[in-house]
Design a protein around this motif. Structure first.
Motif, PDB file in Angstrom:
ATOM      1  N   ARG A  15      -0.594  44.104  13.003  1.00  0.00           N
ATOM      2  CA  ARG A  15      -1.261  42.844  12.641  1.00  0.00           C
ATOM      3  C   ARG A  15      -2.283  43.024  11.528  1.00  0.00           C
ATOM      4  NH1 ARG A  15      -2.693  41.015  18.609  1.00  0.00           N
ATOM      5  NH2 ARG A  15      -3.139  43.233  18.657  1.00  0.00           N
ATOM      6  N   GLY A  16      -2.819  44.221  11.393  1.00  0.00           N
ATOM      7  CA  GLY A  16      -3.800  44.439  10.337  1.00  0.00           C
ATOM      8  C   GLY A  16      -3.174  44.515   8.954  1.00  0.00           C
ATOM      9  N   LEU A  17      -1.837  44.733   8.895  1.00  0.00           N
ATOM     10  CA  LEU A  17      -1.191  44.939   7.602  1.00  0.00           C
ATOM     11  C   LEU A  17      -0.758  43.633   6.948  1.00  0.00           C
ATOM     12  CD1 LEU A  17       1.257  47.973   7.883  1.00  0.00           C
ATOM     13  CD2 LEU A  17      -1.108  47.926   7.141  1.00  0.00           C
TER      14      LEU A  17
ATOM     15  N   LEU B 111       0.186  43.301   3.015  1.00  0.00           N
ATOM     16  CA  LEU B 111       1.427  43.804   2.440  1.00  0.00           C
ATOM     17  C   LEU B 111       2.602  42.831   2.554  1.00  0.00           C
ATOM     18  CD1 LEU B 111       1.252  47.523   3.687  1.00  0.00           C
ATOM     19  CD2 LEU B 111       0.507  46.590   1.505  1.00  0.00           C
ATOM     20  N   ASP B 112       2.316  41.566   2.845  1.00  0.00           N
ATOM     21  CA  ASP B 112       3.423  40.616   3.049  1.00  0.00           C
ATOM     22  C   ASP B 112       4.367  40.565   1.851  1.00  0.00           C
ATOM     23  OD1 ASP B 112       2.334  38.536   5.494  1.00  0.00           O
ATOM     24  OD2 ASP B 112       0.889  39.813   4.457  1.00  0.00           O
ATOM     25  N   ASP B 113       3.780  40.575   0.622  1.00  0.00           N
ATOM     26  CA  ASP B 113       4.612  40.408  -0.571  1.00  0.00           C
ATOM     27  C   ASP B 113       5.514  41.608  -0.816  1.00  0.00           C
ATOM     28  OD1 ASP B 113       3.363  38.075  -0.802  1.00  0.00           O
ATOM     29  OD2 ASP B 113       2.040  38.655  -2.473  1.00  0.00           O
TER      30      ASP B 113
ATOM     31  N   GLY C 285     -10.638  46.506  18.543  1.00  0.00           N
ATOM     32  CA  GLY C 285      -9.691  46.729  17.446  1.00  0.00           C
ATOM     33  C   GLY C 285      -8.872  48.002  17.560  1.00  0.00           C
ATOM     34  N   VAL C 286      -9.138  48.779  18.595  1.00  0.00           N
ATOM     35  CA  VAL C 286      -8.391  50.032  18.735  1.00  0.00           C
ATOM     36  C   VAL C 286      -6.942  49.740  19.125  1.00  0.00           C
ATOM     37  CG1 VAL C 286      -8.144  52.011  20.297  1.00  0.00           C
ATOM     38  CG2 VAL C 286     -10.342  51.499  19.263  1.00  0.00           C
TER      39      VAL C 286
ATOM     40  N   ASN D 182      -7.420  42.836  12.150  1.00  0.00           N
ATOM     41  CA  ASN D 182      -7.431  41.393  12.372  1.00  0.00           C
ATOM     42  C   ASN D 182      -6.645  41.050  13.619  1.00  0.00           C
ATOM     43  OD1 ASN D 182      -7.181  38.682  12.304  1.00  0.00           O
ATOM     44  ND2 ASN D 182      -6.017  38.579  10.410  1.00  0.00           N
ATOM     45  N   HIS D 183      -7.340  40.657  14.619  1.00  0.00           N
ATOM     46  CA  HIS D 183      -6.644  40.289  15.856  1.00  0.00           C
ATOM     47  C   HIS D 183      -6.584  38.787  16.003  1.00  0.00           C
ATOM     48  CE1 HIS D 183      -5.917  44.167  17.747  1.00  0.00           C
ATOM     49  NE2 HIS D 183      -6.920  44.549  16.988  1.00  0.00           N
ATOM     50  N   GLY D 184      -6.484  38.057  14.889  1.00  0.00           N
ATOM     51  CA  GLY D 184      -6.534  36.597  14.930  1.00  0.00           C
ATOM     52  C   GLY D 184      -5.397  35.967  15.664  1.00  0.00           C
TER      53      GLY D 184
END
Lengths: 269, 391
Positions: free
Chosen positions: B89-91, B121-123, B311-312, B389-391
């Motif tokens: 999720r952080g990427l 890195l979505d793109d 966040g771990v 990001n744990h949104g």
């Protein structure tokens, strides 16, 4: 106090292996196609070229030496197969085959296996020759049909064997022979034992490699033999060439002198 | 700033690394840091070196290792790969990207640097499904190895081996759509047989192995803390001992089935057998996250407490298997759990770890080995500047 051993050096025996007759080292028979051959040869999965596995070479030489020495076949493998491995440390101390070729890990008296045999790939010339002449039935191999014929009715039962054609050269083969000193290891004995390995290769030339050997396949000949040595103080240098031989007979003749050279080099290390 | 001395291993034949010790038929492509460390110790012992003295700085309290190792990861040509993070999720900005990236096991150094600097890195994700050669919406990223390797499709594409760019048979450049099917390695099973010396009866078995394509292999990094430190009571430095052990291992081989040629490799080295290249990766800033490049065994209460932090994300691997010692028969080691590569931990001085004694313990003391058996749980991590990001 824990045991201590020390690597004194390594002998590298390199040679080209000529297939004098067709060579069949069996591969997996998964994915057999309709119209394909019954018995395939082993191939490198990335290049699709046949090769000689180190395990075939090492296993065959071990097997020949066990029979030559008349060793008891005491270790059962699977249901019907037995091989020789030493089961007491007294026997192991005097058994050249087990010292050079190894014993199972559960033996508590085992010392490092002296011999490592690498896979042998086809030479570039052989690859080019087999690719260019285009006469092979399958990439790099021939399909040899064998047939058994009923003695009374003459009914035939053909089957197809895949072989690497005669004349193909594999190389350079690399046999790495380590020499240790310390608990249970004697470097002088290791240098003497190197002769057992050469004897095994002589037996191999008289015998065959791979399958179908009693009916013509698998005769191999060693050529362009090189013996190199890397002693412990030359770990970062390339191994030093001690001798080059065109045929195995020459290596056998030069062996006592080679062993003397090796002893001298190791004594200085 | 962790600076890693890079060692690239070109395997001369197959590599057999047993997986979980169940059967001979499985083999793994990775070469974890604890395996590498044990191989170095074993090599040093066979070269006649004093093992107890060599291990002293790793064992003192607190541990002060002269160097720590990453696990080994694939490389193709000049492109080095790194483990994908456990928490994806952080990427990515788009959470559903997770579906498409399930298969990716390793990402390239270029993408890793972008991720470490906080870029999403979505793109760089190639579109799903086949695309035409002139697809205008072509992504900048590229996959290899049936989607297991992920790299930047512009600059890093040029650094791949020549045979990947140009089909050796037709001598024509490959279309982009062909890349995902190119293989840097291939896993296979080799049938083998034992033949009875007298009756010629045969007993077939299979060995799993990994074979690498030309100019592809595995690389690992050594993070030197004090290369010039001398091994206690000798004039040999740790840098010299690691070089000697790696030279020894080239011919000895790594992994299993070494006596029939598996695991032997050629090392790309510079002068005197030292590493030829080094890579510097960003350090973690306080409050940031660390991305594990090795296996890791938290040792102190502080290290263990970080596993509870915000966040771990970590994955555990259980590490068991055989040990070999000159003092006794081969036997099973005690099983331990280590954090896997790609885990995320809070940054700071807390990713160090230590050695774990895995010597088997028996009720009958007579069967015990006369020495401890250590498994390395020292961690190497790079910094990740953004909050996960744990949104």
């Amino acid at each position: 106090m824990s045991k201590q051993i020390q690597l004194r050096g390594r002998i590298f025996l390199e040679f080209n292996l000529h297939a004098v007759s067709g060579l069949h080292i069996g591969g997996s028979e998964v994915g057999v196609e309709i119209g394909g051959v019954d018995k395939t040869v082993i191939r490198d999965p990335l290049t699709n070229r046949p090769y000689i596995p180190g395990s075939s070479l090492k296993g065959k030489v071990r097997s020949l030496l066990e029979k030559y020495e008349g060793l008891p076949q005491n270790q059962s493998i699977g249901q019907k197969v037995s091989i020789h491995t030493c089961d007491t440390s007294e026997k192991y101390a005097t058994c050249d085959v087990c010292q050079v070729f190894g014993v199972p890990g559960e033996r508590d008296f085992g010392t490092p296996t002296r011999l490592v045999v690498r896979d042998v790939q086809m030479t570039a010339e052989s690859i080019a020759r087999l690719e260019e002449n285009g006469r092979t039935d399958l990439p790099y191999t021939e399909v040899k049909t064998e047939v058994s014929i009923d003695r009374v009715t003459s009914a035939a039962n053909p089957r197809q064997m895949e072989r690497v054609p005669a004349g193909t050269v594999f190389g350079p083969a690399e046999l790495v022979y380590s020499i240790y000193e310390g608990d249970g290891c004697d470097s002088q004995r290791d240098v003497e034992r190197f002769a057992r390995l050469v004897e095994g290769l002589v037996l191999l030339e008289d015998d065959y490699l791979g399958g179908l050997g009693s009916r013509g396949s698998g005769k191999v000949r060693l050529a362009q033999i090189q013996v190199k040595l890397r002693s412990r103080n030359e770990l970062l240098q390339p191994a030093q060439l001690l001798g080059q031989f065109d045929a195995l007979e020459q290596l056998v003749a030069a062996l006592p002198q080679l062993q003397e050279q090796i002893r001298d080099q190791l004594a200085q290390a | 700033m962790p600076t890693l001395s890079v060692y690239r291993l070109h395997f001369r034949a197959g590599l057999h690394l047993g997986v979980r010790g169940v059967t001979l038929e499985e083999a793994a492509v990775s070469l974890p840091s604890d395996t590498l460390f044990s191989a170095l110790v074993d090599a040093w012992q066979r070269l006649g070196g004093p093992v107890e003295r060599w291990l002293a700085p790793f064992l003192q309290e607190p541990p002060d290792p002269p160097f720590v190792l990453t696990s080994a990861f694939p490389f193709a040509g000049a492109v080095r790969f790194y483990p994908m993070p456990v928490d994806l999720r952080g990427l990515f900005a788009q959470p559903e990207a997770g579906k498409r990236v399930k298969r990716i096991a390793y990402l390239s150094e270029g993408l890793l640097r972008r991720a470490l600097s906080g870029e999403k890195l979505d793109d760089w994700l190639p579109p799903e499904g086949p695309t035409g050669p002139d697809d205008p919406g072509q992504s900048a990223g590229l996959l290899l190895q049936e989607g297991k390797l992920w790299l930047d499709g512009e600059t890093e594409l040029k650094q791949l081996p020549q045979w990947m760019h140009v089909d050796p048979k037709s001598r024509r450049p490959r279309p982009r759509a062909a890349y995902p099917h190119l293989e840097a390695w291939k896993e296979g099973r080799t049938p083998r047989v034992t033949i009875d010396r007298i009756s010629s009866a045969s007993n077939i078995f299979h060995i799993g192995h990994v074979r690498f394509a030309q100019e592809c292999g595995l690389w690992f990094g050594v993070q030197w803390r004090r290369p010039a430190q001398r091994i206690e009571g000798t004039s040999t430095t740790y840098a010299e001992s690691v070089t000697a052990a790696l030279q020894f291992l080239q011919d000895e081989g790594l992994g299993g089935d070494r006596s029939v040629g598996y695991g032997a490799f050629t090392l790309e080295t510079g002068q005197e057998g030292t590493a030829r290249e080094a890579v510097s990766l960003p350090d973690s800033s306080p409050g940031g996250m660390a991305w594990l490049l090795s296996r890791f065994h938290p040792r102190t209460p502080a290290e263990i407490a970080t596993l509870q932090a915000e966040g771990v994300a970590y994955r555990l691997v259980d590490v068991a298997g055989w040990l070999r010692s000159p003092d006794g028969p081969a036997q099973r080691r005690r099983r331990i759990h280590l954090l896997a590569e790609g885990s995320w931990l809070p940054a700071g001085e807390t990713v160090l770890g230590g050695l774990v004694d895995v010597q088997p313990v028996y009720e009958n003391q007579e069967g015990m080995l006369s020495h401890p058996v250590y498994r390395s749980g020292f961690g190497v991590a790079v910094g990740f500047t953004q909050e996960a990001n744990h949104g």
